[in-house]
Design a protein around this motif. Structure first.
Motif, PDB file in Angstrom:
ATOM      1  N   GLN A 122       0.327  -2.026   3.200  1.00 41.20           N
ATOM      2  CA  GLN A 122       0.379  -2.394   4.611  1.00 41.20           C
ATOM      3  C   GLN A 122       0.417  -1.154   5.490  1.00 41.20           C
ATOM      4  OE1 GLN A 122       3.420  -5.233   5.577  1.00 41.20           O
ATOM      5  NE2 GLN A 122       2.570  -6.823   4.236  1.00 41.20           N
ATOM      6  N   LEU A 123       1.253  -0.193   5.120  1.00 42.19           N
ATOM      7  CA  LEU A 123       1.334   1.043   5.897  1.00 42.19           C
ATOM      8  C   LEU A 123       0.002   1.783   5.888  1.00 42.19           C
ATOM      9  CD1 LEU A 123       2.990   3.098   7.482  1.00 42.19           C
ATOM     10  CD2 LEU A 123       3.724   4.101   5.305  1.00 42.19           C
ATOM     11  N   ALA A 124      -0.659   1.806   4.740  1.00 41.52           N
ATOM     12  CA  ALA A 124      -1.949   2.490   4.647  1.00 41.52           C
ATOM     13  C   ALA A 124      -2.990   1.818   5.532  1.00 41.52           C
ATOM     14  CB  ALA A 124      -2.426   2.515   3.194  1.00 41.52           C
ATOM     15  N   LEU A 125      -3.023   0.485   5.516  1.00 44.72           N
ATOM     16  CA  LEU A 125      -4.014  -0.224   6.328  1.00 44.72           C
ATOM     17  C   LEU A 125      -3.707  -0.070   7.812  1.00 44.72           C
ATOM     18  CD1 LEU A 125      -6.530  -1.928   6.257  1.00 44.72           C
ATOM     19  CD2 LEU A 125      -5.106  -3.981   6.053  1.00 44.72           C
ATOM     20  N   ILE A 126      -2.440  -0.097   8.175  1.00 42.40           N
ATOM     21  CA  ILE A 126      -2.061   0.128   9.572  1.00 42.40           C
ATOM     22  C   ILE A 126      -2.479   1.523  10.017  1.00 42.40           C
ATOM     23  CG2 ILE A 126      -0.072   0.517  11.089  1.00 42.40           C
ATOM     24  CD1 ILE A 126       1.295  -1.848   9.711  1.00 42.40           C
ATOM     25  N   ALA A 132      -7.644   4.464   3.526  1.00 42.95           N
ATOM     26  CA  ALA A 132      -7.668   3.179   2.822  1.00 42.95           C
ATOM     27  C   ALA A 132      -8.018   3.363   1.346  1.00 42.95           C
ATOM     28  CB  ALA A 132      -8.676   2.239   3.488  1.00 42.95           C
ATOM     29  N   LEU A 133      -8.918   4.276   1.053  1.00 48.00           N
ATOM     30  CA  LEU A 133      -9.302   4.528  -0.337  1.00 48.00           C
ATOM     31  C   LEU A 133      -8.100   4.974  -1.166  1.00 48.00           C
ATOM     32  CD1 LEU A 133     -11.596   4.813  -2.456  1.00 48.00           C
ATOM     33  CD2 LEU A 133     -11.852   7.186  -1.674  1.00 48.00           C
ATOM     34  N   LEU A 134      -7.247   5.798  -0.568  1.00 44.00           N
ATOM     35  CA  LEU A 134      -6.104   6.346  -1.290  1.00 44.00           C
ATOM     36  C   LEU A 134      -4.891   5.419  -1.298  1.00 44.00           C
ATOM     37  CD1 LEU A 134      -6.230  10.055   0.006  1.00 44.00           C
ATOM     38  CD2 LEU A 134      -7.054   9.165  -2.184  1.00 44.00           C
ATOM     39  N   GLY A 135      -4.767   4.579  -0.270  1.00 40.08           N
ATOM     40  CA  GLY A 135      -3.533   3.822  -0.129  1.00 40.08           C
ATOM     41  C   GLY A 135      -3.622   2.322  -0.259  1.00 40.08           C
ATOM     42  N   VAL A 136      -4.830   1.746  -0.187  1.00 40.93           N
ATOM     43  CA  VAL A 136      -4.982   0.293  -0.253  1.00 40.93           C
ATOM     44  C   VAL A 136      -5.522  -0.100  -1.623  1.00 40.93           C
ATOM     45  CG1 VAL A 136      -6.108  -1.733   0.739  1.00 40.93           C
ATOM     46  CG2 VAL A 136      -5.365   0.138   2.227  1.00 40.93           C
TER      47      VAL A 136
END
Length: 419
Positions: free
Chosen positions: A11-15, A183-187
């Protein structure tokens, strides 16, 4: 809605990714028309025609991109769309003709529509059991990103040179690339959900309750351009309010949405709550529209205060309207086809926004005070339809939920891996 717990890290990554991309949007959108007319030297009529063509062509990508997201996973499609948008933005600095402008703008709109469809499906997965509440929270940071970008663009507008405008465009291109990297790294790279045998690539077009909801959502979407288009024109041409009142309209609207979106959005998660929120929004618009009309009938020193009151009420209505739309848009869509359904929502909303200037300036302004009253009544009627349409939609889904939910719950395990 998806029966899974949400992980705060995705969620934090997408935000963060969404915030970064919207800062770029704020930089570009504020100065785009000036760049194309003053730097590229395209006539304003050609710019308008090119943007209209691009907008209409862009609608075609909604459902196909959504189907790809449902079939191959939403993250892959979203990242691809962001990459295309980064490329098209960079290409804008090289255009020198109307044809080139229109072609690049069309590619950009196709990618933007695809990003909206895949992004909607990604929100449904990242949001876990509360996708509507997460989408409301996400909107807070999206609005904040646009505000930050708009403030940054003011510097380039003041400089008013080709290098300054070019820097804004390239910064927007970089924001798309940066969002994709985050997003690639966190989602997580969510795997597609199992699809029932009756699934079709155009199933949403046979879902009459959902199509009705999208029609209502698109009509209610006129309210966005009441603030951005109709009211500024009204204040400038029909009132004696000082010019700074127009700037105050944008500041108040953005401030209210940033402050209240998460707080109120967290109270609207189920479709039934969404229908009620839609109705409340319509009533608030019914109140705000006549107040906006009255700004033409009061002294110049009263008009700003009345404008502030009207915009504040309208902005609270906007928060309820968007929250209701998220709850209905996600809650009434089948889990395995969120991409397709969110793509259709995007098509409907964008089509409504394309027609909004014609409706608001051609009808409301032409009718004056009566036009404002009719507009408020339209919003109230659309909002009133929210609860019965919700009840109709939920009734048609009872049988499907009984059959599908146990299977989805059993197969949720192992539906994702981190890329």
């Amino acid at each position: 809605m998806l029966r899974r717990s949400a992980d705060s890290r995705p969620q934090l990554a997408l935000i963060t990714a969404s915030f970064v991309s919207r800062v770029g949007n704020g930089l570009f959108n504020t100065a785009a028309v000036l760049y194309f007319t003053l730097v590229v030297h395209l006539p304003a009529t050609q710019v308008g025609a090119g943007l209209t063509i691009a907008g209409l062509c862009g609608l075609a990508a909604g459902i196909p991109a959504g189907n790809l997201a449902d079939r191959y996973g939403p993250r892959a499609v979203w990242l691809t769309a962001l990459g295309v948008q980064a490329a098209t933005m960079a290409a804008f600095v090289r255009i020198d003709s109307w044809l080139a402008f229109t072609l690049v703008a069309t590619l950009d709109r196709l990618a933007a529509t695809a990003a909206g469809a895949a992004g909607g499906a990604l929100v449904a997965r990242v949001g876990g059991e509360r996708p509507a509440a997460f989408r409301a929270r996400l909107r807070t940071f999206v609005n904040l990103g646009v505000v930050v970008g708009t403030l940054g663009a003011a510097v380039a507008l003041q400089i008013n040179t080709r290098p300054a405008y070019t820097a804004l465009i390239l910064a927007n291109a970089a924001s798309f690339a940066g969002a994709a990297l985050i997003a690639l790294l966190g989602v997580p790279n969510y795997r597609p959900l199992p699809r029932p045998k009756e699934h079709r690539q155009w199933s949403v077009l046979a879902d009459r309750p959902y199509m009705t909801f999208v029609a209502l959502y698109s009509a209610m979407g006129l309210q966005y351009q009441v603030i951005s288009l109709l009211l500024p024109i009204w204040l400038s041409s029909h009132t004696d309010a000082p010019r700074w009142t127009v700037a105050a309209v944008y500041a108040i609207n953005s401030g209210v949405c940033v402050l209240l979106q998460s707080r109120l959005g967290s109270k609207v998660e189920t479709p039934k709550q969404g229908g009620r929120a839609f109705r409340l929004a319509g009533l608030l618009f019914l109140l705000s529209c006549p107040l906006m009309a009255l700004t033409a009938d009061v002294p110049a020193w009263v008009a700003p205060a009345l404008t502030v009151l009207a915009v504040s009420i309208h902005s609270v209505g906007e928060v309820w309207e968007s929250s209701g739309g998220y709850a209905l848009g996600y809650g009434l869509a089948p889990d395995h086809a969120q991409g397709q359904y969110q793509g259709f929502v995007g098509i409907g909303f964008d089509a409504g926004q394309a027609l909004a200037p014609l409706v608001l300036t051609g009808a409301v302004l032409a009718l004056g005070h009566i036009g404002w009253l009719l507009l408020g009544a339209l919003f109230a009627a659309v909002g009133a339809a929210g609860p019965p349409v919700t009840a109709w939609a939920e009734h048609t889904r009872l049988g499907r939920q009984v059959v599908e939910l146990p299977r989805l719950d059993a197969e949720q395990q192992g539906t994702e891996h981190v890329g």
